[in-house]
Scaffold this active site. Structure first.
Site, mmCIF file in Angstrom:
data_model
loop_
_atom_site.group_PDB
_atom_site.id
_atom_site.type_symbol
_atom_site.label_atom_id
_atom_site.label_comp_id
_atom_site.label_asym_id
_atom_site.label_seq_id
_atom_site.Cartn_x
_atom_site.Cartn_y
_atom_site.Cartn_z
ATOM 1 C CG ASP A 490 -16.344 -4.933 -22.939
ATOM 2 O OD1 ASP A 490 -16.552 -5.494 -22.265
ATOM 3 O OD2 ASP A 490 -16.695 -3.854 -23.870
ATOM 4 C CB THR A 491 -16.126 -4.019 -17.890
ATOM 5 O OG1 THR A 491 -17.319 -3.900 -18.417
ATOM 6 C CG2 THR A 491 -16.240 -3.450 -16.588
#
Length: 772
Positions: A490-491
């Site tokens: 997700d980063t």
């Protein structure tokens, strides 16, 4: 396999960790502290001389983070949501650091500092006096005294938790090692709490490990951590390479140290250790039969009780394998392979390591293997500064070496979606943030990957022992910075979204031109897409650091006791949604690049997301508290597929879930107990700014047709905004492994700014009646 609630106290939700009346402990001169940010490496420094003070003036961000008056002026009172968003951004932009990122404390867990203090004590590499002073202050400030969690004098697993043996025994030990007298009234209170919980003998596995390293306990009390597991063939279902990355990277040095049975050499002669041997137990130290307490644990600590399978394995290891079958050659071979994997972890992170737990254990392993003068030990010792963070209540240890990439990506997306990115006064703020992300993208493969059987271009999720079992990483963004070097799904997705949003934003004064330059090249953005495409599991969902390599049956081997869902990667609606939204934006802009792969990824992910929705319309969040957090991601994901309240039953159910939970003041407030119990628990302090913003964003993404409940929530955000544009810290925001909470203090800026701006875009920026 079972998971039960931690003690009877879990029936009530705890509130924000509020300060209580305390002893005036020594405190350093806060005007002498400075935060250095060297390309995302954040370290605090205490200046000694007046010349240093003149040469390195204190910044607004320095002052803010340590609770000093920033001197920022009051702003014109916001009359509309967009004005409030802009006031928030005016304040928040003042906290941006020179490289372009935002910093913050990432504290919350109360078991991190003790591991550091024990390691530095047994290696004789002490902290500086200023650091010791502030750590002592922090630990006392977080002690459960007065009205805080019953005031029994202990410490919990995290800052808002009830007292436990793990928290109390380890933080008491840390304070003693830092020079605090056992006769301090607060220490006497802590011992009373510990004795009430059954003494340190009732601590979980990690507590017994550290106290055995220190020589306060004997190794017989520690359930086995055999490195021989790393010799299992990769096809074996329980092989450690299949474990969740944090679990296996902790198990790695822990197994090495356990196998060596290494103990502080001066334990028997050190007066302080001899005193701790008396203070932590109710029975005389010399009379304790250590092996009898291997499985002893307080109900307060026993969030995930050991299963009958694990107990049977431990029984076999203790009474048959270790005394009769653990041959020296086998143990030596296992230790050598484990040591090689530790070296690979250190090399891939420049000794920063995945997180603070394995960092201090890796440092101790290097000390044991290579000696006190080795480069590896010195470099590890330098890296310990990366985890320390100073706040108004003292010095803590962060859960990683920061949240730089994560918060900076979120900030860019929030400013863009609030409609503020085209304003000239924020151009430099956003450009610096984009340049920071450009600098932090991982551009090198992990050690051994290109020479391994797993290497392909574009990459797949395949891994190999020659690559240290690492997931591919070129093109990814890590959670904190490029040095830490771990792919996070997700980063990477949020950073990719940030770059795509800014670099494709039209100049409002000249729509044929882009407002921001191409800071991150098209090729590097494609590398990021390649990485995201490796993150999908067979189910269609995404996990965090890598794909799922083992099933939930692995929790039968969960020996940590204080955590749930820790043994393998699980599937998360938050990570899945971030990946989908990033790929959706990329595909709209670059429709020809891996088009079929992206379409298939999105279709499978969205289908999984629908099936992951619970019967009441919610999604369970694993990285933020809890249903409010996950719902925001899920509804944002479904919105990219055209699913709204008007045409989607799952979206309507999610909206109804949120509307049913709205408080009378218009906000939402969810306790961390939701994470532990899997059921919505109302926050005892009422509505929370961050969670209210999450729900506003959720309802706006869903195109919820009724304005009134959203408007009431917007008014709450505006009412709680301070004259200088900031919002004050409220309850803790984040979570990991179901039971441990962690702080994301920048969320109180990022998400209100986003929510207010989105509301203004949706409903217009008329003055909001009733705003104080």
């Amino acid at each position: 396999m079972s998971t039960r609630k931690r003690g009877l106290s879990t029936q009530q939700a705890n509130g924000t960790a509020k300060p209580v009346e305390r002893v005036n402990d020594p405190k350093t001169d806060y005007t002498r502290w400075r935060l250095e940010d060297d390309r995302g490496r954040q370290t605090w420094h205490y200046l000694r001389s007046d010349d240093e003070l003149k040469q390195w003036p204190q910044t607004t961000a320095d002052k803010y983070h340590i609770g000093m008056n920033t001197g920022l002026p009051a702003l014109p009172s916001a009359k509309s949501p967009l004005q409030a968003a802009e006031n928030g951004l005016k304040f928040f932009s003042q906290l941006q650091l020179e490289p372009g990122n935002w910093a913050c404390q990432y504290g919350g867990p109360m078991f991190l500092l003790p591991g550091l203090v024990v390691t530095l004590y047994v290696t004789n590499l002490p902290l500086a006096q200023a650091e010791q002073t502030e750590i002592i202050r922090y630990l006392f400030n977080l002690q459960n005294l007065g009205s805080k969690n019953g005031g029994d004098g202990g410490w919990g697993l995290h800052i808002e938790a009830d007292s436990s043996v793990f928290g109390t025994a380890m933080n008491y030990t840390a304070l003693r090692l830092l020079g605090v007298s056992p006769e301090d009234p607060r220490m006497r209170k802590a011992r009373g709490c510990l004795y009430h919980l059954g003494s340190a003998l009732n601590g979980p596995h990690w507590a017994k490990f550290w106290l055995s390293v220190l020589g306060v306990m004997q190794w017989e009390i520690v359930n086995p951590v055999p490195p021989e597991l790393w010799l299992l063939p990769d096809w074996v279902p329980i092989s450690p390479w299949r474990w969740w990355i944090h679990m296996r990277q902790v198990f790695l040095p822990m197994s090495y140290i356990w196998s060596k049975k290494w103990q502080y050499p001066k334990a028997d002669t050190d007066p302080l250790i001899r005193q701790l041997r008396q203070e932590l137990f109710t029975a005389p130290h010399e009379e304790i039969a250590w092996v009898r307490y291997r499985n002893a644990i307080s109900p307060r600590d026993n969030y995930h009780p050991k299963t009958w399978v694990l107990n049977l394995i431990n029984h076999f290891l203790v009474f048959l394998y270790i005394p009769y079958m653990r041959f020296a050659w086998l143990a030596s071979r296992a230790e050598k392979w484990v040591w090689r994997l530790i070296q690979m972890e250190d090399a891939n992170t420049d000794f920063a390591n995945l997180g603070p737990v394995n960092a201090v254990m890796n440092m101790l392993a290097c000390y044991i293997e290579e000696g006190p003068d080795a480069y590896s030990v010195r470099r590890h010792r330098e890296r310990m500064h990366d985890f320390l963070w100073l706040a108004d209540n003292g010095m803590m240890m962060n859960g990683t070496n920061g949240v730089q990439n994560w918060d900076t990506s979120f900030a860019i997306v929030a400013i863009a979606e609030a409609g503020l990115a085209t304003k000239p006064q924020y151009h430099q703020t956003l450009l610096k943030a984009l340049e920071f992300l450009e600098d932090q993208q991982i551009l090198e493969h992990a050690e051994g990957y290109e020479q391994s059987s797993a290497y392909t271009d574009p990459p797949t999720a395949k891994t190999a022992p020659e690559a240290g079992y690492r997931h591919p990483r070129r093109g990814a963004w890590g959670f904190s910075n490029r040095i830490q070097g771990y792919t996070v799904s997700d980063t990477t997705s949020e950073a990719l979204k940030s770059a795509l949003m800014l670099q494709n934003m039209a100049d409002p004064n000249n729509p044929s031109q882009k407002l921001f330059p191409e800071v991150i090249s098209a090729q590097r953005l494609k590398w990021a897409v390649d990485i995201i495409l490796t993150m999908q599991n067979k189910s269609g969902a995404c996990s965090s650091y890598e794909t799922t390599r083992g099933g939930p049956y692995m929790e039968y081997l969960n020996a940590a006791e204080v955590f749930g869902r820790i043994m393998v990667e699980y599937e998360y609606p938050e990570c899945t949604s971030s990946c989908v939204t990033a790929l959706h934006i990329f595909h709209e802009l670059q429709p020809d690049y891996r088009a079929e792969d992206i379409r298939r990824f999105i279709s499978r992910a969205v289908q999984w997301l629908r099936t992951d929705q619970l019967a009441d319309g919610s999604w369970y969040g694993s990285w933020g508290i809890c249903f409010t957090y996950a719902g925001m991601f899920a509804l944002g994901c479904l919105a990219t597929q055209g699913e709204t309240h008007a045409n989607s039953e799952p979206v309507r159910r999610a909206c109804n879930f949120f509307i049913d939970k709205q408080n009378e003041d218009g906000g939402w407030g969810e306790s961390y107990k939701s994470c532990e119990t899997n059921e919505w628990c109302q926050h005892p302090d009422g509505s929370q700014v961050v969670q209210t913003a999450w729900v506003i964003i959720s309802l706006l993404e869903a195109e919820y047709p009724h304005k009134e409940p959203i408007e009431r929530a917007v008014k709450l955000l505006m009412d709680r905004q301070q004259p200088n544009g900031e919002w004050l810290q409220e309850g803790i925001e984040g979570v990991f492994n179901k039971s441990c909470m962690i702080s994301y203090p920048n969320y109180k800026f990022i998400f209100p700014i986003k929510a207010l701006g989105m509301y203004a875009k949706c409903f217009g920026d008329a003055e909001t009646n009733g705003h104080a």
